[in-house]
Design an enzyme around this catalytic site. Sequence first.
Site, short mmCIF file in Angstrom:
data_model
loop_
_atom_site.label_atom_id
_atom_site.label_comp_id
_atom_site.label_asym_id
_atom_site.label_seq_id
_atom_site.Cartn_x
_atom_site.Cartn_y
_atom_site.Cartn_z
N HIS A 206 1.16 -1.45 -0.19
CA HIS A 206 -0.06 0.05 -0.02
C HIS A 206 1.07 1.32 -0.19
O HIS A 206 1.32 1.77 1.17
CB HIS A 206 -1.24 0.19 1.05
CG HIS A 206 -1.26 0.93 1.12
ND1 HIS A 206 -3.18 0.63 2.04
CD2 HIS A 206 -2.37 2.15 0.71
CE1 HIS A 206 -4.32 1.68 1.46
NE2 HIS A 206 -3.71 2.92 1.15
N LEU B 123 2.48 6.55 -5.13
CA LEU B 123 4.02 7.86 -5.47
C LEU B 123 3.43 8.65 -6.88
O LEU B 123 4.09 9.21 -6.77
CB LEU B 123 4.63 6.36 -6.78
CG LEU B 123 4.77 4.92 -6.16
CD1 LEU B 123 5.52 4.12 -6.99
CD2 LEU B 123 6.03 5.39 -4.42
N ASP C 292 -8.39 3.31 -3.50
CA ASP C 292 -8.15 3.72 -2.35
C ASP C 292 -7.89 4.86 -2.34
O ASP C 292 -7.62 5.64 -2.75
CB ASP C 292 -6.64 3.23 -2.09
CG ASP C 292 -6.14 3.37 -0.20
OD1 ASP C 292 -7.21 3.64 0.34
OD2 ASP C 292 -5.52 4.26 -0.58
N ASP D 212 1.07 2.29 4.03
CA ASP D 212 0.17 4.19 3.09
C ASP D 212 0.91 5.13 3.13
O ASP D 212 0.45 5.69 3.03
CB ASP D 212 -1.31 4.15 4.23
CG ASP D 212 -2.52 5.05 3.42
OD1 ASP D 212 -2.56 4.95 2.14
OD2 ASP D 212 -3.37 5.23 4.31
N HIS E 210 2.66 14.72 0.65
CA HIS E 210 1.79 16.03 0.48
C HIS E 210 2.85 16.64 0.24
O HIS E 210 4.38 16.49 1.14
CB HIS E 210 0.50 16.22 1.36
CG HIS E 210 -0.52 15.14 1.12
ND1 HIS E 210 -1.33 14.86 0.23
CD2 HIS E 210 -0.78 14.61 2.32
CE1 HIS E 210 -2.13 13.89 -0.14
NE2 HIS E 210 -2.26 13.84 1.55
#
Length: 437
Positions: free
Chosen positions: A65, A68, A159, A312, A316
Amino acid sequence: MSKILIRGAKVLGGEPQDVLIDGELIAAVGTGLSAEDAGRAGGAQDVTVIEAEGKVLLPGLVDLHTHLREPGREDSETVLTGTRAAASGGFTAVFAMANTFPVADTAGVVEQVWRLGKESGYCDVRPIGAVTVGLEGKKLAELGAMHDSAAEVSVFSDDGKCVDDAVIMRRALEYVKAFGGVVAQHAQEPRLTEGAQMNEGVVSAELGLGGWPAVAEESIIARDVLLAEHVGSRLHICHLSTAGSVEIIRWAKSRGIDVTAEVCPHHLLLTEEMVRTYNPAYKVNPPLRTERDVRALREALADGTIDIVATDHAPHPHEDKDCEWAAAAMGMVGLETALSVVQETMVETGLLDWASVADRMSFTPARIGGATGHGRPVAAGEPANLTLVDTAYRGQVDPARFASRSRNTPYEGRELPGRVTHTWLRGKATLMDGKLT
């Protein structure tokens, strides 16, 4: 290609052994292997000796998970920077989620991501295909075409969004069953989480922030395990985060339902109390839960109810996190800190040994995702996908040193144990002495 002799490493945390790498494969595992013997066995080849006394040697980690971001959000991450972060964290394979721009819902897009991964050379990239066109939840994407593409997609997920339509979810499970695929569900009932900012409970009430109730996750998981049982297909639950979800998965497995589940490192360590700081680094989906949930997740990972750890990894850019809480994006980077968090929460607490860590972070995620050549034993004849960990190391997390393009970590300044010193992908060093090659 020169040979590599890793000397005195604790393979899967066991007794010290020597491991000889010859080309892309492990040539020998044993005690008393010498550089001279290795050199004679290979003619004129050079032998690089890695002194690994006290360090733990694991199979290369596999993350089921990862975000990219490429194509479309290269300001957050690229396949190159993300795979460099993966190598820094000990990973030799990552599964790239489909919520890119454009969405990875066609053979063309997943092949683009796959090729970018091959070009990077830092780890294998296995694209995850979208379940529905544009992640809109209305029409199934080209699941068969993505599976038949060069990327050989076998995991499908929307997701970032939940496949909340039960009919669409059933059809997806039926479709992937034909080729042994798996649907990975982001379990979030959207109507129950409108305006949600954090876990619903006492803390959210005190802070005046919109609550994300546990039942929004648990209700979707309950529905989907029943659908998987009805169809006879494979289901995987992404980033499980509540004690109630654990009980549903435990019940489903007791019935023989083919369901697997993952937990993220941050849900093993952090709680909703961190939100009192209003630091957007702690804003994530699903949100940080209660101390009771954290304990339940750790116990479930230890007893096998939860199958794997997945990061996960959600990068950002600075401007999307350096703002007021309500406006901040949800997500944390995790590839470069995952193993350290697992060491602190699971190994140093006695809940898992290193062999079990290898199972939860390499063997089982590779099996679920069909990552051929990864998650293999550290044994002669196996691919030399390996990571070496200095488990005695302790140090503060410094995001300025991350290989990831983004810095949105909840662990900045926090002391964590363990440091990956070396990573090998098919015998080629991608990380040497803590530095990317």
